[in-house]
Design a protein around this motif. Structure first.
Motif, PDB file in Angstrom:
ATOM      1  N   GLY A 186      -2.719 -12.047   9.698  1.00 14.20           N
ATOM      2  CA  GLY A 186      -3.770 -11.049   9.553  1.00 14.20           C
ATOM      3  C   GLY A 186      -3.207  -9.664   9.283  1.00 14.20           C
ATOM      4  O   GLY A 186      -3.781  -8.888   8.496  1.00 14.20           O
ATOM      5  N   LEU A 187      -2.085  -9.341   9.914  1.00 10.15           N
ATOM      6  CA  LEU A 187      -1.425  -8.056   9.670  1.00 10.15           C
ATOM      7  C   LEU A 187      -0.953  -7.953   8.223  1.00 10.15           C
ATOM      8  O   LEU A 187      -1.123  -6.905   7.574  1.00 10.15           O
ATOM      9  CB  LEU A 187      -0.241  -7.896  10.629  1.00 10.15           C
ATOM     10  CG  LEU A 187       0.674  -6.696  10.387  1.00 10.15           C
ATOM     11  CD1 LEU A 187      -0.075  -5.385  10.598  1.00 10.15           C
ATOM     12  CD2 LEU A 187       1.908  -6.770  11.299  1.00 10.15           C
ATOM     13  N   VAL A 188      -0.347  -9.028   7.713  1.00  5.96           N
ATOM     14  CA  VAL A 188       0.112  -9.034   6.318  1.00  5.96           C
ATOM     15  C   VAL A 188      -1.056  -8.748   5.373  1.00  5.96           C
ATOM     16  O   VAL A 188      -0.956  -7.932   4.451  1.00  5.96           O
ATOM     17  CB  VAL A 188       0.788 -10.378   5.971  1.00  5.96           C
ATOM     18  CG1 VAL A 188       1.088 -10.468   4.471  1.00  5.96           C
ATOM     19  CG2 VAL A 188       2.072 -10.556   6.767  1.00  5.96           C
ATOM     20  N   ASP A 189      -2.171  -9.399   5.618  1.00  4.06           N
ATOM     21  CA  ASP A 189      -3.343  -9.204   4.764  1.00  4.06           C
ATOM     22  C   ASP A 189      -3.862  -7.768   4.860  1.00  4.06           C
ATOM     23  O   ASP A 189      -4.215  -7.152   3.849  1.00  4.06           O
ATOM     24  CB  ASP A 189      -4.438 -10.189   5.170  1.00  4.06           C
ATOM     25  CG  ASP A 189      -5.633 -10.140   4.236  1.00  4.06           C
ATOM     26  OD1 ASP A 189      -5.493 -10.555   3.071  1.00  4.06           O
ATOM     27  OD2 ASP A 189      -6.700  -9.665   4.671  1.00  4.06           O
ATOM     28  N   ARG A 190      -3.902  -7.208   6.081  1.00  2.00           N
ATOM     29  CA  ARG A 190      -4.402  -5.833   6.233  1.00  2.00           C
ATOM     30  C   ARG A 190      -3.491  -4.828   5.550  1.00  2.00           C
ATOM     31  O   ARG A 190      -3.963  -3.909   4.858  1.00  2.00           O
ATOM     32  CB  ARG A 190      -4.525  -5.489   7.719  1.00  2.00           C
ATOM     33  CG  ARG A 190      -4.982  -4.039   7.950  1.00  2.00           C
ATOM     34  CD  ARG A 190      -5.180  -3.734   9.405  1.00  2.00           C
ATOM     35  NE  ARG A 190      -3.954  -3.795  10.184  1.00  2.00           N
ATOM     36  CZ  ARG A 190      -3.022  -2.822  10.183  1.00  2.00           C
ATOM     37  NH1 ARG A 190      -3.152  -1.742   9.403  1.00  2.00           N
ATOM     38  NH2 ARG A 190      -1.943  -2.944  10.927  1.00  2.00           N
ATOM     39  N   LEU A 191      -2.177  -4.994   5.722  1.00  2.56           N
ATOM     40  CA  LEU A 191      -1.244  -4.065   5.087  1.00  2.56           C
ATOM     41  C   LEU A 191      -1.352  -4.125   3.570  1.00  2.56           C
ATOM     42  O   LEU A 191      -1.203  -3.103   2.886  1.00  2.56           O
ATOM     43  CB  LEU A 191       0.182  -4.371   5.543  1.00  2.56           C
ATOM     44  CG  LEU A 191       0.496  -4.085   7.018  1.00  2.56           C
ATOM     45  CD1 LEU A 191       1.889  -4.577   7.372  1.00  2.56           C
ATOM     46  CD2 LEU A 191       0.363  -2.594   7.319  1.00  2.56           C
ATOM     47  N   MET A 192      -1.601  -5.308   3.035  1.00  3.84           N
ATOM     48  CA  MET A 192      -1.812  -5.439   1.598  1.00  3.84           C
ATOM     49  C   MET A 192      -3.055  -4.672   1.162  1.00  3.84           C
ATOM     50  O   MET A 192      -3.013  -3.866   0.229  1.00  3.84           O
ATOM     51  CB  MET A 192      -1.948  -6.903   1.207  1.00  3.84           C
ATOM     52  CG  MET A 192      -2.369  -7.122  -0.250  1.00  3.84           C
ATOM     53  SD  MET A 192      -2.675  -8.858  -0.682  1.00  3.84           S
ATOM     54  CE  MET A 192      -4.214  -9.164   0.213  1.00  3.84           C
ATOM     55  N   ARG A 193      -4.164  -4.914   1.840  1.00  4.88           N
ATOM     56  CA  ARG A 193      -5.434  -4.305   1.437  1.00  4.88           C
ATOM     57  C   ARG A 193      -5.449  -2.795   1.638  1.00  4.88           C
ATOM     58  O   ARG A 193      -6.150  -2.077   0.915  1.00  4.88           O
ATOM     59  CB  ARG A 193      -6.584  -4.983   2.169  1.00  4.88           C
ATOM     60  CG  ARG A 193      -6.732  -6.448   1.779  1.00  4.88           C
ATOM     61  CD  ARG A 193      -7.830  -7.180   2.522  1.00  4.88           C
ATOM     62  NE  ARG A 193      -7.780  -8.597   2.215  1.00  4.88           N
ATOM     63  CZ  ARG A 193      -8.283  -9.143   1.106  1.00  4.88           C
ATOM     64  NH1 ARG A 193      -8.888  -8.369   0.213  1.00  4.88           N
ATOM     65  NH2 ARG A 193      -8.177 -10.445   0.890  1.00  4.88           N
ATOM     66  N   ASP A 194      -4.660  -2.308   2.585  1.00  9.20           N
ATOM     67  CA  ASP A 194      -4.553  -0.860   2.787  1.00  9.20           C
ATOM     68  C   ASP A 194      -3.982  -0.166   1.558  1.00  9.20           C
ATOM     69  O   ASP A 194      -4.161   1.045   1.386  1.00  9.20           O
ATOM     70  CB  ASP A 194      -3.656  -0.559   3.990  1.00  9.20           C
ATOM     71  CG  ASP A 194      -4.343  -0.831   5.322  1.00  9.20           C
ATOM     72  OD1 ASP A 194      -5.573  -1.044   5.320  1.00  9.20           O
ATOM     73  OD2 ASP A 194      -3.644  -0.832   6.354  1.00  9.20           O
ATOM     74  N   ARG A 195      -3.295  -0.912   0.712  1.00  8.29           N
ATOM     75  CA  ARG A 195      -2.647  -0.327  -0.469  1.00  8.29           C
ATOM     76  C   ARG A 195      -3.450  -0.545  -1.749  1.00  8.29           C
ATOM     77  O   ARG A 195      -2.948  -0.332  -2.844  1.00  8.29           O
ATOM     78  CB  ARG A 195      -1.229  -0.903  -0.591  1.00  8.29           C
ATOM     79  CG  ARG A 195      -0.299  -0.247   0.409  1.00  8.29           C
ATOM     80  CD  ARG A 195       0.868  -1.092   0.858  1.00  8.29           C
ATOM     81  NE  ARG A 195       1.651  -0.322   1.825  1.00  8.29           N
ATOM     82  CZ  ARG A 195       1.343  -0.209   3.117  1.00  8.29           C
ATOM     83  NH1 ARG A 195       0.288  -0.828   3.609  1.00  8.29           N
ATOM     84  NH2 ARG A 195       2.094   0.532   3.922  1.00  8.29           N
ATOM     85  N   GLY A 196      -4.694  -0.948  -1.600  1.00  5.86           N
ATOM     86  CA  GLY A 196      -5.587  -1.054  -2.747  1.00  5.86           C
ATOM     87  C   GLY A 196      -5.208  -2.176  -3.679  1.00  5.86           C
ATOM     88  O   GLY A 196      -4.509  -3.132  -3.302  1.00  5.86           O
ATOM     89  N   GLU A 197      -5.631  -2.064  -4.932  1.00  2.00           N
ATOM     90  CA  GLU A 197      -5.427  -3.140  -5.899  1.00  2.00           C
ATOM     91  C   GLU A 197      -3.978  -3.305  -6.318  1.00  2.00           C
ATOM     92  O   GLU A 197      -3.607  -4.312  -6.914  1.00  2.00           O
ATOM     93  CB  GLU A 197      -6.301  -2.911  -7.138  1.00  2.00           C
ATOM     94  CG  GLU A 197      -7.772  -3.222  -6.911  1.00  2.00           C
ATOM     95  CD  GLU A 197      -8.000  -4.679  -6.552  1.00  2.00           C
ATOM     96  OE1 GLU A 197      -7.817  -5.550  -7.422  1.00  2.00           O
ATOM     97  OE2 GLU A 197      -8.343  -4.961  -5.377  1.00  2.00           O
ATOM     98  N   ASP A 198      -3.117  -2.331  -6.027  1.00  2.00           N
ATOM     99  CA  ASP A 198      -1.693  -2.472  -6.323  1.00  2.00           C
ATOM    100  C   ASP A 198      -0.942  -3.208  -5.227  1.00  2.00           C
ATOM    101  O   ASP A 198       0.221  -3.593  -5.409  1.00  2.00           O
ATOM    102  CB  ASP A 198      -1.044  -1.102  -6.528  1.00  2.00           C
ATOM    103  CG  ASP A 198      -1.367  -0.505  -7.891  1.00  2.00           C
ATOM    104  OD1 ASP A 198      -1.704  -1.286  -8.804  1.00  2.00           O
ATOM    105  OD2 ASP A 198      -1.286   0.727  -8.028  1.00  2.00           O
ATOM    106  N   GLY A 199      -1.565  -3.403  -4.072  1.00  2.00           N
ATOM    107  CA  GLY A 199      -0.893  -4.049  -2.956  1.00  2.00           C
ATOM    108  C   GLY A 199      -0.832  -5.557  -3.116  1.00  2.00           C
ATOM    109  O   GLY A 199      -1.743  -6.181  -3.656  1.00  2.00           O
ATOM    110  N   ARG A 200       0.253  -6.143  -2.617  1.00  2.00           N
ATOM    111  CA  ARG A 200       0.405  -7.594  -2.589  1.00  2.00           C
ATOM    112  C   ARG A 200       1.063  -7.958  -1.263  1.00  2.00           C
ATOM    113  O   ARG A 200       2.094  -7.388  -0.891  1.00  2.00           O
ATOM    114  CB  ARG A 200       1.284  -8.113  -3.736  1.00  2.00           C
ATOM    115  CG  ARG A 200       0.823  -7.725  -5.132  1.00  2.00           C
ATOM    116  CD  ARG A 200      -0.424  -8.489  -5.564  1.00  2.00           C
ATOM    117  NE  ARG A 200      -0.726  -8.229  -6.955  1.00  2.00           N
ATOM    118  CZ  ARG A 200      -1.488  -7.224  -7.387  1.00  2.00           C
ATOM    119  NH1 ARG A 200      -2.016  -6.369  -6.529  1.00  2.00           N
ATOM    120  NH2 ARG A 200      -1.712  -7.071  -8.682  1.00  2.00           N
ATOM    121  N   GLY A 201       0.477  -8.926  -0.559  1.00  2.00           N
ATOM    122  CA  GLY A 201       1.060  -9.420   0.675  1.00  2.00           C
ATOM    123  C   GLY A 201       0.689 -10.878   0.846  1.00  2.00           C
ATOM    124  O   GLY A 201      -0.493 -11.216   0.779  1.00  2.00           O
TER     125      GLY A 201
END
Length: 413
Positions: free
Chosen positions: A248-263
């Motif tokens: 869940g943390l991996v997913d949140r950290l990804m989404r915190d970075r918008g459409e450029d994020g990947r996790g």
């Protein structure tokens, strides 16, 4: 097309389909795991095709294959092109194979057209780009580039305990040449985009300017096996529940970075993996990607501590091992411009794009001027048996590869 030097699109497609028979799956994909007997069969076919063209094939100590076509000037450094033939466990026909087989078609077309380039040209099949068997993506190119010491690479094991060195010997592809960089003039890699952008924008060619940064981890959470029916909540040390928190943390950290994020957590092993046992151990992968180095460095600084904090109250311990941190890799401006010029000259709709995936080109670029060419893939789907491209898309990408490689091999020094 504004050229009379054409590759043979049908021959290219037929060869792609022939290679796809090695490891073909019932759903139409490919399972050609690196350094297996199926991989050996594909390699043997590739070698036979190259030698039938009069190319000289050599193999280095990590199994990378180089097929050389001599140029007019033996003093010139070679122009390289290529990709990989290994696949994901449930992969598609085109990921990697397109770049290798398109390079083969470039060689065939040069022979057909009686073209002698000034510089030699070498076609490369890199070992284990996918990392799906031994856990090190870009293993062959990374060893060649000096990222992975070969002693470490040889010692990597698959889930059955088979070592890379032994797997190479078993299929006869531990070559005598050093797995080390050698002087080369340029490297070009054709690949499917593995994303939806080109298709959505009706672009035929992606002019790849570089690749985004990434960081990979191996995670291991240890709790305690216990009877599922008799162990109350207060006594549980459930490693899978603890792993779920990290995911869940991996997913949140990804989404915190918008459409450029990947996790992504793409691999997981639950032990003992029994219906009526509280899981006592979980092993899983974690990766983050982003176009900006600063974002990856920030995640590398913050993620381990945040993940450890989630273990509070679970009774479990977390071991987190950083496998590698790959900085964003810009490609060579002059090589990229050759791709741009070729797409324009051929009249193909094109756009500049940053690669979201890691490719062998990322490690090669540390030693050799490098560029990549993308073609669209249906719905942006890859690492999937339903991965699909159209014959004309393969032909267009190969024609751009032909133009760029020949231009570089014939450039004035």
């Amino acid at each position: 097309m504004q050229t009379n030097q054409r590759i043979d699109g049908k021959r290219l497609w037929d060869s792609l389909m022939a290679m796809a028979q090695f490891g073909a799956t019932p759903k139409g994909g490919v399972r050609r795991l690196t350094l297996t007997d199926i991989d050996r069969q594909g390699r043997d076919q590739f070698r036979a095709w190259c030698e039938a063209l009069g190319l000289t094939v050599r193999v280095d100590a990590i199994g990378n294959m180089f097929a050389r076509r001599e140029g007019r000037d033996p003093a010139r450094l070679p122009v390289l092109m290529g990709s990989h033939l290994d696949s994901q466990p449930s992969g598609g026909k085109f990921d990697g194979a397109l770049g290798v087989i398109a390079g083969l078609e470039v060689m065939r077309s040069l022979n057909d057209l009686n073209i002698v380039t000034e510089a030699p040209i070498e076609l490369v099949n890199w070992t284990d780009e996918e990392g799906s068997r031994f856990g090190r993506s870009l293993m062959g190119s990374g060893t060649w580039a000096g990222i992975y010491p070969i002693e470490m690479t040889y010692g990597l094991q698959d889930p059955e305990g088979v070592r890379v060195e032994d797997a190479l010997d078993a299929i006869g592809y531990r070559g005598e040449h050093p797995a080390a960089p050698f002087p080369a003039d340029a490297y070009f890699e054709l690949h499917i985009e593995q994303g939806p952008i080109l298709e959505q924008e009706s672009k035929q060619i992606g002019i790849v300017t570089g690749a985004q940064a990434m960081i990979w981890y191996d995670a291991r959470i240890v709790g305690q096996d216990a009877h599922a029916g008799t162990t109350p909540p207060s006594a549980r040390k459930d490693a899978l529940v603890a792993a779920a928190r990290v995911i869940g943390l991996v997913d949140r950290l990804m989404r915190d970075r918008g459409e450029d994020g990947r996790g992504t957590v793409g691999y997981m092993q639950v032990l003992p993996n029994s219906r009526n046992v509280v899981p006592g151990e979980v092993k899983f992968s974690v990766e983050f990607r982003h176009p900006a180095d600063a974002q990856i460095h920030g995640l590398g600084d913050s993620f381990p501590a945040e993940a450890q904090a989630l273990m509070a109250g679970t009774g479990c311990t977390l071991e987190l091992t950083e496998l590698f941190r790959l900085p964003a890799q810009p490609f060579d401006a002059s090589c990229v411009d050759l791709v741009r010029q070729a797409a324009s000259r051929l009249g193909f709709p094109a756009r500049e794009i940053v690669s979201g995936a890691g490719h062998d080109a990322c490690y090669v670029a540390r030693h050799v001027p490098t560029a990549m060419i993308f073609t669209p893939c249906k719905d942006g789907l890859s690492h999937n048996e339903e991965e699909s491209i159209e014959p004309h898309e393969a032909e267009s990408g190969c024609q751009v590869l032909f133009e760029a490689v020949v231009a570089r091999a014939n450039r004035s020094l």
